[in-house]
Enzyme design. Structure first.
Site, PDB file in Angstrom:
ATOM      1  N   THR A 104      47.075 100.754  49.431  1.00  0.00           N
ATOM      2  CA  THR A 104      48.160 100.049  50.118  1.00  0.00           C
ATOM      3  C   THR A 104      47.856 100.111  51.614  1.00  0.00           C
ATOM      4  O   THR A 104      48.001 101.164  52.238  1.00  0.00           O
ATOM      5  CB  THR A 104      49.526 100.704  49.812  1.00  0.00           C
TER       6      THR A 104
ATOM      7  N   LYS B  48      52.506  93.616  47.772  1.00  0.00           N
ATOM      8  CA  LYS B  48      52.598  95.064  47.545  1.00  0.00           C
ATOM      9  C   LYS B  48      53.608  95.696  48.516  1.00  0.00           C
ATOM     10  O   LYS B  48      54.437  96.529  48.131  1.00  0.00           O
ATOM     11  CB  LYS B  48      51.207  95.696  47.711  1.00  0.00           C
TER      12      LYS B  48
ATOM     13  N   LYS C  32      54.240 105.858  55.455  1.00  0.00           N
ATOM     14  CA  LYS C  32      53.140 104.983  55.901  1.00  0.00           C
ATOM     15  C   LYS C  32      53.427 103.534  55.489  1.00  0.00           C
ATOM     16  O   LYS C  32      53.301 102.603  56.276  1.00  0.00           O
ATOM     17  CB  LYS C  32      51.839 105.494  55.271  1.00  0.00           C
TER      18      LYS C  32
HETATM   19  P1  NAP Z   1      46.109 110.742  47.438  1.00  0.00           P
HETATM   20  O1  NAP Z   1      46.212 111.453  46.137  1.00  0.00           O
HETATM   21  O2  NAP Z   1      46.654 111.376  48.668  1.00  0.00           O
HETATM   22  O3  NAP Z   1      44.550 110.373  47.672  1.00  0.00           O
HETATM   23  C1  NAP Z   1      44.112 109.869  48.914  1.00  0.00           C
HETATM   24  C2  NAP Z   1      42.633 109.597  48.863  1.00  0.00           C
HETATM   25  O4  NAP Z   1      42.204 109.115  50.159  1.00  0.00           O
HETATM   26  C3  NAP Z   1      41.760 110.849  48.581  1.00  0.00           C
HETATM   27  O5  NAP Z   1      40.621 110.458  47.865  1.00  0.00           O
HETATM   28  C4  NAP Z   1      41.388 111.303  50.003  1.00  0.00           C
HETATM   29  O6  NAP Z   1      40.233 112.102  50.066  1.00  0.00           O
HETATM   30  C5  NAP Z   1      41.144 109.956  50.642  1.00  0.00           C
HETATM   31  N1  NAP Z   1      41.163 110.004  52.110  1.00  0.00           N
HETATM   32  C6  NAP Z   1      42.236 110.265  52.920  1.00  0.00           C
HETATM   33  N2  NAP Z   1      41.862 110.205  54.217  1.00  0.00           N
HETATM   34  C7  NAP Z   1      40.529 109.906  54.231  1.00  0.00           C
HETATM   35  C8  NAP Z   1      39.591 109.673  55.261  1.00  0.00           C
HETATM   36  N3  NAP Z   1      39.922 109.740  56.561  1.00  0.00           N
HETATM   37  N4  NAP Z   1      38.319 109.368  54.906  1.00  0.00           N
HETATM   38  C9  NAP Z   1      37.954 109.283  53.596  1.00  0.00           C
HETATM   39  N5  NAP Z   1      38.814 109.479  52.574  1.00  0.00           N
HETATM   40  C10 NAP Z   1      40.090 109.773  52.886  1.00  0.00           C
HETATM   41  O7  NAP Z   1      46.827 109.299  47.370  1.00  0.00           O
HETATM   42  P2  NAP Z   1      47.149 108.403  46.084  1.00  0.00           P
HETATM   43  O8  NAP Z   1      48.515 108.740  45.591  1.00  0.00           O
HETATM   44  O9  NAP Z   1      45.992 108.395  45.165  1.00  0.00           O
HETATM   45  O10 NAP Z   1      47.264 106.960  46.803  1.00  0.00           O
HETATM   46  C11 NAP Z   1      46.112 106.225  47.193  1.00  0.00           C
HETATM   47  C12 NAP Z   1      46.563 104.830  47.661  1.00  0.00           C
HETATM   48  O11 NAP Z   1      47.257 104.177  46.585  1.00  0.00           O
HETATM   49  C13 NAP Z   1      47.527 104.862  48.853  1.00  0.00           C
HETATM   50  O12 NAP Z   1      47.265 103.761  49.689  1.00  0.00           O
HETATM   51  C14 NAP Z   1      48.886 104.724  48.177  1.00  0.00           C
HETATM   52  O13 NAP Z   1      49.835 104.175  49.073  1.00  0.00           O
HETATM   53  C15 NAP Z   1      48.552 103.803  47.012  1.00  0.00           C
HETATM   54  N6  NAP Z   1      49.418 103.897  45.823  1.00  0.00           N
HETATM   55  C16 NAP Z   1      49.864 105.100  45.385  1.00  0.00           C
HETATM   56  C17 NAP Z   1      50.673 105.133  44.253  1.00  0.00           C
HETATM   57  C18 NAP Z   1      51.236 106.446  43.748  1.00  0.00           C
HETATM   58  O14 NAP Z   1      52.242 106.435  43.011  1.00  0.00           O
HETATM   59  N7  NAP Z   1      50.641 107.595  44.068  1.00  0.00           N
HETATM   60  C19 NAP Z   1      50.984 103.968  43.557  1.00  0.00           C
HETATM   61  C20 NAP Z   1      50.461 102.756  44.005  1.00  0.00           C
HETATM   62  C21 NAP Z   1      49.665 102.734  45.147  1.00  0.00           C
HETATM   63  P3  NAP Z   1      40.336 113.698  49.896  1.00  0.00           P
HETATM   64  O15 NAP Z   1      40.347 113.948  48.418  1.00  0.00           O
HETATM   65  O16 NAP Z   1      39.123 114.207  50.565  1.00  0.00           O
HETATM   66  O17 NAP Z   1      41.597 114.141  50.579  1.00  0.00           O
END
Ligand code: NAP
Length: 290
Positions: A93, A169, A238
Site C-alpha cells: 500500500t 486501495k 501511514k
Molecule cells: P510487515 O509485516 O511490517 O512487513 C513489512 C516488510 O517491509 C518486511 O519485509 C520489512 O523487512 C520490509 N521493510 C520495511 N522497511 C524496509 C526498508 N527500509 N527496506 C527494505 N525492506 C523494508 O507489514 P505487512 O503487514 O506485511 O504489510 C506489508 C504491506 O502490505 C504494507 O504496505 C501494508 O500496508 C500492506 N497491507 C497489509 C495488510 C495487513 O493486514 N497486514 C493487508 C493489506 C495490505 P524486515 O523484515 O527486515 O523488517
C-alpha cells in the site's frame, strides 16, 4: 514460472508461500535475511540482493511503505538494476505519487509495471483468499493472471493506469477504518445502555450490515483481539497519511479523515506501536468512561 518475491513481512511471507506451493520457481529477498528461512525450507531460493530476486519473468514487492519500495527498486542493488527487466508487480500500500513515479521509471527502462495492492488480512493471505486489485498493461496482466490466481480468490482489473489500483486501495482502507470507528462507537453506546455487544452485532451483521468488514471487525472488537497485530496501527496511520496526500493534491476535502487519523494516533500513543489498528475501539471505550 520463474519469479522473485521481495518483502517477507506478515503479508509477503504468506503470499510468497502460496506461490511456492503453486509450483512456481520463487527467489526471495528480505531486508532481515532470517525471514527467508521458512520459504527456503519449502523450496524457494534466497537472493543476496533485490536485483538477484529480479532475474525472472515477474518480481513482486510487498513492503511496509514508500521508503522501503524506493529502496528496493531504485537502490544500487535494486529491481531496476536487473538486466532481466521482469514485470514488477507492486502489492504494497503505497502513495499514488510513488505509483506514478514507478510507472514512469519502468517505462523509461523498457519494463512493465503493475500495481496490484490487496485487500485481506494475513490470515486471508495464508488461505489464498486475498482480493487483488490490479492495474497496468493488458499483456503484462495476462502473464500475471496465474500468479494472482494462486494468491487470491478474485482479481479485479481496474484499468491501464497502475495508479488506479492504489487509489482504490486507499479509498478502501479509509472506508474500513471509518467502519471500525462507527462499529466501536455503536457497540459502546449499546453496552452503556445495557445491551450486549454480541446482541447488537448479531442483529446488525445479519441484516443491514452483512458485510465482511463489519463481521470481521465486529468479532475482533467484541473479543478485543488486538494483539498480536494483524494490521499494525502504524501501518494504518501511514495509509491515512497517504489518503491525505492524495486528497490534498486532488483538492478533495475529507473532514472525516481527520477524525480517524486523530483516533488512530491516540491509539498508538496510549497502547504502543505493536497493536492492531482496530484497537482504536479501546480508545472509543476509554473515552466513554467504561
Ligand atoms: P510487515 O509485516 O511490517 O512487513 C513489512 C516488510 O517491509 C518486511 O519485509 C520489512 O523487512 C520490509 N521493510 C520495511 N522497511 C524496509 C526498508 N527500509 N527496506 C527494505 N525492506 C523494508 O507489514 P505487512 O503487514 O506485511 O504489510 C506489508 C504491506 O502490505 C504494507 O504496505 C501494508 O500496508 C500492506 N497491507 C497489509 C495488510 C495487513 O493486514 N497486514 C493487508 C493489506 C495490505 P524486515 O523484515 O527486515 O523488517
Amino acid at each position: 514460472m520463474e519469479i522473485g518475491f521481495i518483502g517477507l513481512g506478515q503479508m509477503g511471507s504468506a503470499i510468497a508461500g502460496n506461490l511456492v506451493k503453486a509450483g512456481h520457481d520463487v527467489t526471495v529477498w528480505n531486508r532481515s535475511a532470517d525471514k527467508t528461512r521458512p520459504l527456503v525450507e519449502i523450496g524457494a531460493r534466497r537472493a543476496e540482493t533485490p536485483t538477484g530476486a529480479a532475474a525472472g519473468k515477474v518480481v513482486f514487492t510487498m513492503l511496509a511503505n514508500d521508503q522501503a519500495v524506493e529502496r528496493v527498486v531504485f537502490g544500487d542493488d535494486g529491481v531496476l538494476a536487473s538486466a532481466a527487466r521482469p514485470i514488477h508487480v507492486s502489492m504494497s500500500t503505497i502513495s499514488v505519487a510513488l505509483a506514478e513515479r514507478l510507472t514512469e521509471a519502468h517505462a523509461a527502462s523498457g519494463g512493465d509495471f503493475i500495481s496490484a495492492p490487496v485487500f485481506g488480512r494475513p490470515s486471508f493471505a495464508a488461505a489464498g483468499k486475498l482480493a487483488v486489485v490490479a492495474a497496468g498493461d493488458d499483456k503484462a496482466l495476462e502473464v500475471c493472471e496465474p500468479l494472482f490466481a494462486a494468491i487470491g480468490q478474485r482479481t479485479f482489473k481496474v484499468g491501464a493506469a497502475p495508479k488506479n489500483a492504489n487509489v482504490i486501495k486507499l479509498c478502501g482502507n479509509f472506508m474500513i477504518l471509518a467502519a471500525i470507528e462507527s462499529l466501536a462507537e455503536a457497540m459502546t453506546l449499546a453496552a452503556k445502555n445495557g445491551v450486549e455487544k454480541a446482541t447488537l452485532l448479531d442483529v446488525l451483521t445479519n441484516t443491514l450490515f452483512g458485510s465482511p468488514i463489519y463481521q470481521t471487525y465486529g468479532d475482533i472488537l467484541l473479543h478485543e483481539r488486538f494483539e498480536p497485530a494483524g494490521f499494525a496501527a502504524p501501518l494504518g496511520l501511514k495509509d491515512m497519511n497517504l489518503v491525505d496526500s492524495a486528497a490534498l493534491s486532488s483538492r478533495v476535502p475529507m473532514p472525516f479523515l481527520g477524525v480517524l487519523r486523530a483516533q488512530l494516533l491516540a491509539t498508538i500513543a496510549r497502547h504502543g506501536e505493536d497493536i492492531d489498528w482496530s484497537a482504536l475501539g479501546k480508545v472509543v471505550t476509554e473515552n466513554s468512561g467504561l
